[in-house]
Structure formats: C-alpha cells, structure tokens
Design a protein around this motif. Structure first.
Motif, short mmCIF file in Angstrom:
data_model
loop_
_atom_site.label_atom_id
_atom_site.label_comp_id
_atom_site.label_asym_id
_atom_site.label_seq_id
_atom_site.Cartn_x
_atom_site.Cartn_y
_atom_site.Cartn_z
N LYS A 56 1.82 1.99 -3.47
CA LYS A 56 0.68 2.48 -4.25
C LYS A 56 0.26 3.88 -3.85
N THR A 57 0.55 4.28 -2.63
CA THR A 57 0.14 5.61 -2.16
C THR A 57 0.76 6.72 -3.00
N GLY A 58 1.96 6.47 -3.52
CA GLY A 58 2.60 7.47 -4.35
C GLY A 58 3.38 8.48 -3.54
N LYS A 59 3.50 9.69 -4.09
CA LYS A 59 4.38 10.66 -3.46
C LYS A 59 3.80 11.26 -2.17
N VAL A 116 2.14 5.53 4.66
CA VAL A 116 2.19 4.67 5.83
C VAL A 116 2.34 3.22 5.40
N CYS A 117 3.25 2.51 6.05
CA CYS A 117 3.34 1.06 5.87
C CYS A 117 2.96 0.43 7.20
N THR A 169 2.88 14.07 0.33
CA THR A 169 2.58 15.49 0.30
C THR A 169 2.31 15.95 1.72
N ARG A 175 -0.76 14.27 2.79
CA ARG A 175 -0.86 12.82 2.82
C ARG A 175 0.47 12.17 3.14
N ILE A 180 0.83 -1.21 0.00
CA ILE A 180 0.00 0.00 0.00
C ILE A 180 0.87 1.26 0.00
#
Lengths: 111, 339
Positions: free
Chosen positions: A86-89, A97-98, A91, A94, A83
C-alpha cells in the motif's frame, strides 16, 4: 631537449586526463539506486533505470520488488497487513518498510 | 620565460590532479542503520560521516539509546535493574514507585500533554487500548461491556506525581499507562540529542514514521520528509517538506488494523468514543520536537478539523496536514500542497 619537454608535457597531460576520467566516472556512479535491506543488512542494490523484478527472501517471508520505468515498488508480500504494498513507490523521502519480514527498500540518489 | 611557462603549466596540471583526490578525501559518506527490535516498529538512522569508524561509533550510540528508551517505556516486559512503565503499571493501586529522573520527566510531560490535547493524547488510556489491542490482534470487535468497564479506569487524575521524591503512584488498581502515542517521539528527541552531542552534524532519524532531522546534507540541501495521500486517489497529494532541524509525525488509519463490514478498525483510539475514528485517513504534524509532533498527530487524528486547527494554532511553529478519508486535504498556512 625541446622534444623531451614535449614528451614530458604530453605524458603529464595524459596522466592528468586519465586521473580526471577515473575521478569523475568512478566516484560519481550517477543514477539512482534502489537499496534493499533485510533486518538492517544490505540484501541487494539495483539501478532504478533498469526494469527488473526481485523476490526478496526475508526472515519471515517474501516480498516481490518491481523496478519499472524508473519507479520501484513492492507488488506482493507474504505478510497479512500488506502495508509495504500500500505504501506505493519508493522515493528519496519515503522508504518502503515491511515490519513482519524486516525488509526496507530505500532510494539512494546518485550525485 | 619558457621555464616559468612550464612551471605554471606543471603547477596547473598537478593541481588538477589533486583536485578529485582532495574532494575524495574530505567526502562525507552516507550511512544507514535499521533495527526492528524496538517500540514494535522499525528504527532507521541515516547520517553523513567522514569514516566508517565514525559511523560505527554513532551507530552504537543509536542502538544503545534506542534500547534504553525502548526498555524505559515498555509496558509489556520487565528488565533487570530497570524501573519502567511496566513496573509502574504492575504497582497500580498499591504503592508509590520510585522512578528515574528520566521516567519521571516523561510521565510529567505526558500528563501535561493530556491537558493541552484535551485528553485526546493520553498516557492514562491503557485500560482501553489494551482491550483494542486484543481486538486488533484477533480481528474481532471488542465486547461493549468490557470496553465500557475499561473506560472507567482512564482518569488522568489518578496519576499522582511526587516531584520531591521522584515517585509515581497510580491510585486506581485497574488503570494502566500506555506510551504508544508518545514514546517513539520522545525517544527520537533523546536519541537525536545524543547523536548531536557526539558530534554528528547531519542525520535523519525515523522511528516508525516519526521523523527527526538535524542539520543539512553535505551538499547544502535539507533533509526531506514525505506526506502522501494513503488513499492513493487520482492526482493525490505527494508532498515533500524540509524537515532539517525539525520533526514530522504522521498518524494514519492504514497501520495495524483490520476491516469489518466496510469500516476500518485501527490502533488510534479516541478516548471519547472509545473506538477508532475514521474522519481522516492520516494527519501529519511538523514542528520542532518529535515528542510534540508525535503527540499532536495522534490527538488531531481523533479530533474534528476545527478543534485540531485551534490546537495546532496554539503551538509555536507547528504545521499540520489533514487528509480526509474521502481524499480532501486541508493544511495549515505554512504548507503549500503540490499535487
């Protein structure tokens, strides 16, 4: 007397200038910072404007953080769900989190 | 004349010397805490405080409140001296359970939420979600017969609430309560209230994607919540929303799931089809309370767009963003998408 006045004036001005310089430069630390934490404890602080790679050695595995061209993101993770990838960059709004590795990557805005 | 000139000059210089120091002394610092031990997810608190002592006090409130609501709404574990959802579930089909005012309040609210969401967000769906939980853990589809049998035990009317004696009775022995779609939002509201009562004027709570913000940042800017298209398509939406004194929750199919034969199986189970729906890849709701945003985002995720629009229109000051599986985006009028 007049000469002493000038010396006094100059030294006061000099101290003021130094204090002002210290105040602006040291307190500001401008530029955004990528903050990596493992299980809530700070693990690394990295400037967003410096391209770098970091292998995060977390509690249950690893995550690979890339900072490139002013963007920070996770490219690899040892966990099954990915995840964080997949969350991407990252910001300001946002964090990445792993959950399995208890890793958070947040962006701290510079002043 | 000369003396007063030097006097004024000295005054200006000393003032300019004090200026950075003064702003430094009053400067509010940003602090962040993250915990991973609650609600099967992460919990982050970001706040502004004037000293690390103040931060530590607020952080300990955060942690103890988090612990409290985690235990109260836990369906898997029992705790010493705590009557929680596990206790209520364990007594299903037997007797009335005396609960705390808070747990009674939570279950009452959840029953009400079931009604207003037409059952799409239901606390009584435990029998079905536990079948799917097993399936998600093993990455195999559940047996249809087992699922159909479980679906006979999700009737909300089998929860009997006695408000005089503060007791809860589950009259069906095979039913169970599941706070998965409500608990984090409920806890975020309660934790937020506790922090506010303790004097914290500016904070952002994030309980596994349920955001709740109070106040504005010291520089006057609002707390922001982000909504991003999980499909990451070209030119996809990346929205930032002012959530100061508001809450934002997102329900998405990209969490806790697996893919089989091109279909994504995730954790949001429709009580009507008994399976995860894939109309949307995510639905976000913004409103005043985190409980409501949490409950509504779950409901909207499994509903048709039209039904969801009707539901959201009936809630005061609520906004929503629907991101379809194919990338199409629909928002309520109060939201301007920027791509």
């Amino acid at each position: 007397m007049k000469k002493n006045d000038i010396i006094l004036l100059c030294s006061v001005l000099l101290i003021a200038a130094i204090a002002f310089f210290m105040g602006t430069v040291l307190l500001d630390g401008s530029g955004d910072t990528v903050v990596v934490a493992v299980n809530g404890a700070e693990y690394a602080r990295l400037p967003l404007d410096e391209n770098t790679e970091l292998l995060i050695q977390a509690e249950n595995g690893t995550n690979k953080l890339i900072i490139k061209d002013g963007e920070a993101y996770i490219t690899e993770a040892s966990c099954p769900d990915k995840i964080c990838v997949k969350t991407g960059k990252v910001t300001e709004m946002r964090s990445v989190v792993c959950l399995p590795n208890k890793v958070t990557v947040t962006l701290e805005k510079g002043d | 004349m000369k003396k007063s000139f030097y006097g004024i000059l000295a005054l200006i210089i000393s003032l300019s010397l004090c200026l950075p120091l003064a702003s430094c002394g009053k400067r509010l610092k940003k602090y962040t805490s993250t915990y991973f031990e609650h609600f099967d997810t992460y919990a982050t608190l970001t706040l502004f405080a004037s000293s690390s002592e103040e931060y530590k006090t607020l952080d300990s409130i955060f942690k103890s409140e988090l612990e409290k609501y985690h235990q109260l709404l836990d369906i898997y574990n029992q705790y010493e001296n705590v009557v929680n959802l596990y206790t209520v579930n364990a007594s299903a089909g037997t007797e009335a359970v005396a609960v705390s005012d808070e747990l009674f309040d939570f279950i009452s609210q959840a029953v009400h939420t079931h009604k207003i969401t037409n059952g799409y967000t239901s606390i009584s769906i435990g029998a079905v979600t536990s079948v799917w939980k097993q399936a998600l853990n093993t990455h195999t589809l559940p047996d249809e017969d087992i699922l159909a049998e479980a679906a006979k035990h999700i009737d909300i009317s089998h929860i009997i609430l006695d408000s005089t004696n503060k007791t809860v009775t589950l009259t069906d022995s095979k039913m169970s309560l599941d706070a998965g779609a409500l608990g984090k939002g409920y806890a975020a509201d309660k934790i937020g209230n506790a922090l506010r009562d303790a004097g914290c004027e500016s904070f952002l709570l994030d309980l596994g994607g349920n955001l709740k913000a109070h106040g504005y940042k010291p520089d006057g800017s609002p707390w922001l919540g982000g909504i991003r298209d999980p499909n990451e398509l070209e030119g996809s939406l990346d929205l930032s929303i002012n959530i100061s004194d508001r809450a934002l929750s997102t329900s998405g199919s990209y969490h806790r799931g697996f893919e089989l034969d091109g279909t994504v199986y995730h954790h949001i189970i429709s009580p009507y089809t008994l399976r995860p729906e894939n109309i949307f890849s995510s639905v976000s709701v913004i409103c005043r309370d985190s409980y409501v945003s949490d409950a509504l985002s779950t409901a909207l995720f499994s509903m048709s767009l039209e039904d969801g629009q009707m539901l959201i229109a009936s809630i005061e000051n609520a906004e929503a963003v629907w991101i379809f599986a194919d990338g199409k985006i629909v928002t309520t009028d109060g939201i301007t998408p920027t791509t």
